[in-house]
Design a protein around this motif. Structure first.
Motif: not given
Length: 182
Positions: A138-161
């Motif tokens: 995140s970068f802050y300049r005066g009243k402004h804010a800029f944000k760059v980034g990355a996010e990785v999400e993994i959902n691992d589900s298993w079901e036995d019915s």
């Protein structure tokens, strides 16, 4: 008339730790654990022709999160996050000790319709795991804010019915059912 009993046992434990490592770094750690155990007793009610199904479940949730903030300068912040959560639960359906005058009955399928007991799933197990890794700048300049980034999400589900726990008889049509020709 008849009998029906339900019980529930729920507990939640949470913890958090915030640390300032230095003038430019701070850490946050969060942990939570929840359990929920229920038992919806089965019963037979006098005057009814159907069985009142019962069941229960055991539901456990665990969550852990870690965040590291690093101030690279007065106007630049790096935020790193790692998280994990797991939900493990079971569902149990069962029959009463006295399931009525006809005893346990299978499901009967005529064409595409189901009749009788056991139309749903029973004794199922679910295990869901969720992972997240993220980093942002995140970068802050005066009243402004800029944000760059990355996010990785993994959902691992298993079901036995388990479905149709008392068995199932298939009939192509009503005529086949009346002739007892599965």
């Amino acid at each position: 008339r008849g009998s029906h009993e339900s019980t529930s046992d729920t507990g939640l434990t949470m913890g958090k730790l915030d640390l300032k490592l230095s003038d430019t770094q701070d850490v946050a750690i969060r942990v939570s654990y929840k359990k929920d155990r229920s038992d919806t007793g089965a019963g037979w009610r006098e005057g009814q022709t159907g069985f009142l199904g019962g069941g229960g479940g055991d539901d456990r949730d665990l969550g852990v999160a870690f965040r590291l903030n690093t101030f690279l300068s007065r106007t630049t912040l790096n935020e790193s996050r790692v998280g994990f959560s797991r939900r493990f639960y079971t569902e149990k359906l069962y029959q009463s000790e006295h399931p009525g005058p006809l005893g346990p009955r299978p499901t009967v399928r005529i064409g595409g319709s189901n009749f009788g007991q056991g139309q749903g799933k029973a004794n199922s197990i679910h295990d869901q795991r969720y992972y997240i890794v993220a980093d942002s700048l995140s970068f802050y300049r005066g009243k402004h804010a800029f944000k760059v980034g990355a996010e990785v999400e993994i959902n691992d589900s298993w079901e036995d019915s388990r479905f149709f726990w008392n068995g199932i008889f298939y009939f192509a049509a009503r005529a086949a059912f009346t002739r007892n020709e599965p």
